[in-house]
Design an enzyme around this catalytic site. Sequence first.
Site, PDB file in Angstrom:
ATOM      1  CB  THR A   1       3.961  -5.929   1.412  1.00 42.66           C
ATOM      2  OG1 THR A   1       2.695  -6.332   0.888  1.00 42.66           O
ATOM      3  CG2 THR A   1       4.378  -6.834   2.555  1.00 42.66           C
TER       4      THR A   1
ATOM      5  CD  GLU B   1       3.308  -9.131  -1.423  1.00 40.43           C
ATOM      6  OE1 GLU B   1       3.273  -8.974  -0.183  1.00 40.43           O
ATOM      7  OE2 GLU B   1       2.540  -9.869  -2.026  1.00 40.43           O
TER       8      GLU B   1
HETATM    9  C1  FMN Z   1       9.237 -10.697   5.066  1.00 39.81           C
HETATM   10  C2  FMN Z   1       8.066 -11.385   4.419  1.00 39.81           C
HETATM   11  C3  FMN Z   1       8.012 -12.769   4.403  1.00 39.81           C
HETATM   12  C4  FMN Z   1       6.941 -13.434   3.814  1.00 39.81           C
HETATM   13  N1  FMN Z   1       6.909 -14.803   3.810  1.00 39.81           N
HETATM   14  C5  FMN Z   1       5.869 -15.446   3.254  1.00 39.81           C
HETATM   15  C6  FMN Z   1       5.825 -16.882   3.227  1.00 39.81           C
HETATM   16  O1  FMN Z   1       6.745 -17.580   3.679  1.00 39.81           O
HETATM   17  N2  FMN Z   1       4.733 -17.472   2.685  1.00 39.81           N
HETATM   18  C7  FMN Z   1       3.689 -16.760   2.156  1.00 39.81           C
HETATM   19  O2  FMN Z   1       2.736 -17.352   1.690  1.00 39.81           O
HETATM   20  N3  FMN Z   1       3.711 -15.398   2.135  1.00 39.81           N
HETATM   21  C8  FMN Z   1       4.784 -14.731   2.673  1.00 39.81           C
HETATM   22  N4  FMN Z   1       4.819 -13.359   2.657  1.00 39.81           N
HETATM   23  C9  FMN Z   1       3.843 -12.630   1.845  1.00 39.81           C
HETATM   24  C10 FMN Z   1       2.571 -12.271   2.551  1.00 39.81           C
HETATM   25  O3  FMN Z   1       1.679 -13.340   2.463  1.00 39.81           O
HETATM   26  C11 FMN Z   1       2.053 -11.052   1.751  1.00 39.81           C
HETATM   27  O4  FMN Z   1       2.890  -9.960   2.034  1.00 39.81           O
HETATM   28  C12 FMN Z   1       0.630 -10.737   2.062  1.00 39.81           C
HETATM   29  O5  FMN Z   1      -0.174 -11.705   1.449  1.00 39.81           O
HETATM   30  C13 FMN Z   1       0.210  -9.348   1.593  1.00 39.81           C
HETATM   31  O6  FMN Z   1      -0.161  -9.338   0.257  1.00 39.81           O
HETATM   32  P1  FMN Z   1      -0.789  -8.041  -0.438  1.00 39.81           P
HETATM   33  O7  FMN Z   1       0.289  -7.035  -0.635  1.00 39.81           O
HETATM   34  O8  FMN Z   1      -1.307  -8.534  -1.760  1.00 39.81           O
HETATM   35  O9  FMN Z   1      -1.861  -7.513   0.451  1.00 39.81           O
HETATM   36  C14 FMN Z   1       5.884 -12.672   3.237  1.00 39.81           C
HETATM   37  C15 FMN Z   1       5.945 -11.273   3.252  1.00 39.81           C
HETATM   38  C16 FMN Z   1       7.009 -10.616   3.830  1.00 39.81           C
HETATM   39  C17 FMN Z   1       7.044  -9.124   3.847  1.00 39.81           C
HETATM   40  N1  ADP Z   2       6.217   0.561   6.334  1.00 36.39           N
HETATM   41  C1  ADP Z   2       5.548   0.321   5.186  1.00 36.39           C
HETATM   42  N2  ADP Z   2       6.031  -0.574   4.285  1.00 36.39           N
HETATM   43  C2  ADP Z   2       5.361  -0.806   3.132  1.00 36.39           C
HETATM   44  N3  ADP Z   2       4.193  -0.189   2.785  1.00 36.39           N
HETATM   45  C3  ADP Z   2       3.670   0.712   3.642  1.00 36.39           C
HETATM   46  C4  ADP Z   2       4.329   0.998   4.871  1.00 36.39           C
HETATM   47  N4  ADP Z   2       3.587   1.944   5.531  1.00 36.39           N
HETATM   48  C5  ADP Z   2       2.529   2.227   4.757  1.00 36.39           C
HETATM   49  N5  ADP Z   2       2.557   1.494   3.612  1.00 36.39           N
HETATM   50  C6  ADP Z   2       1.516   1.585   2.564  1.00 36.39           C
HETATM   51  O1  ADP Z   2       0.745   0.388   2.648  1.00 36.39           O
HETATM   52  C7  ADP Z   2       0.575  -0.178   1.349  1.00 36.39           C
HETATM   53  C8  ADP Z   2       0.584  -1.693   1.399  1.00 36.39           C
HETATM   54  O2  ADP Z   2      -0.393  -2.238   2.237  1.00 36.39           O
HETATM   55  P1  ADP Z   2      -0.981  -3.669   1.893  1.00 36.39           P
HETATM   56  O3  ADP Z   2      -1.976  -3.966   2.963  1.00 36.39           O
HETATM   57  O4  ADP Z   2       0.113  -4.636   1.617  1.00 36.39           O
HETATM   58  O5  ADP Z   2      -1.813  -3.373   0.583  1.00 36.39           O
HETATM   59  P2  ADP Z   2      -1.638  -3.867  -0.926  1.00 36.39           P
HETATM   60  O6  ADP Z   2      -2.253  -5.214  -0.969  1.00 36.39           O
HETATM   61  O7  ADP Z   2      -2.393  -2.857  -1.737  1.00 36.39           O
HETATM   62  O8  ADP Z   2      -0.176  -3.909  -1.240  1.00 36.39           O
HETATM   63  C9  ADP Z   2       1.780   0.306   0.538  1.00 36.39           C
HETATM   64  O9  ADP Z   2       1.491   0.352  -0.847  1.00 36.39           O
HETATM   65  C10 ADP Z   2       2.030   1.696   1.123  1.00 36.39           C
HETATM   66  O10 ADP Z   2       1.280   2.673   0.416  1.00 36.39           O
HETATM   67 MG    MG Z   3       1.119  -5.279  -0.258  1.00 41.23          MG
END
Ligand code: FMN
Ligand code: ADP
Ligand code: MG
Length: 155
Positions: free
Chosen positions: A27, A79
């Site tokens: 994300t 995200e």
């Molecule tokens: C489509 C989508 C649905 C999500 N739904 C939930 C949810 O219902 N509950 C939750 O705790 N996190 C949810 N998440 C968030 C994930 O927990 C989060 O993307 C993950 O912790 C990555 O965090 P980071 O970018 O800090 O690594 C969702 C993320 C996405 C993309």
């Molecule tokens: N399809 C994609 N959608 C979103 N982010 C992507 C995708 N492919 C690669 N990325 C890269 O992955 C990173 C996010 O990974 P993630 O594990 O969520 O790390 P962070 O916790 O740093 O957001 C984005 O910031 C982007 O640089």
């Molecule tokens: Mg992320």
Amino acid sequence: MKHLPYFCRGQVVRGFGRGSKQLGIPTANFPEQVVDSLPADISTGIYYGWASVGSGDVHKMVVSIGWNPYYKNTKKSMETHIMHTFKEDFYGEILSVAIVGYLRPEKNFDSLESLISAIHGDIEEAKKRLDLPEHLKLKEDNFFQVPKSKIMNGH
Ligand SMILES: Cc1cc2nc3c(=O)[nH]c(=O)nc-3n(C[C@H](O)[C@H](O)[C@H](O)COP(=O)(O)O)c2cc1C
Ligand SMILES: Nc1ncnc2c1ncn2[C@@H]1O[C@H](COP(=O)(O)OP(=O)(O)O)[C@@H](O)[C@H]1O
Ligand SMILES: [Mg+2]
């Protein structure tokens, strides 16, 4: 939802690194200022829409706005998972998103597997809904027409 469609842009910053590593679903996270600029009364939850990185193509996306109850984050995050395979990470690039519809509220889950399968369900539902003509037209919105580098016609 009275705020939709909602358009916004911001630089991609680092989050907790869980998306790719724990969930297999990266994300792209927006900075605090972008999250704080969201309308105060926009509901937290899971939305879908369109996204582009820099001046790249517009792809389908899902976006999560809130506190990620499964991880009990203390800061609100926004995200975006883009339904496209990128060759490399794009931290620091400008991400443009048009949020067009709402899917569900954020939830807690009793296992990582159930969070992952809920997100996969969201992705499939978003892909379907975005094919509706009312949503497809936003893919072509002027918002995404950021200037491409000029082509000099052979000069
Ligand atoms: C489509 C989508 C649905 C999500 N739904 C939930 C949810 O219902 N509950 C939750 O705790 N996190 C949810 N998440 C968030 C994930 O927990 C989060 O993307 C993950 O912790 C990555 O965090 P980071 O970018 O800090 O690594 C969702 C993320 C996405 C993309
Ligand atoms: N399809 C994609 N959608 C979103 N982010 C992507 C995708 N492919 C690669 N990325 C890269 O992955 C990173 C996010 O990974 P993630 O594990 O969520 O790390 P962070 O916790 O740093 O957001 C984005 O910031 C982007 O640089
Ligand atoms: Mg992320």
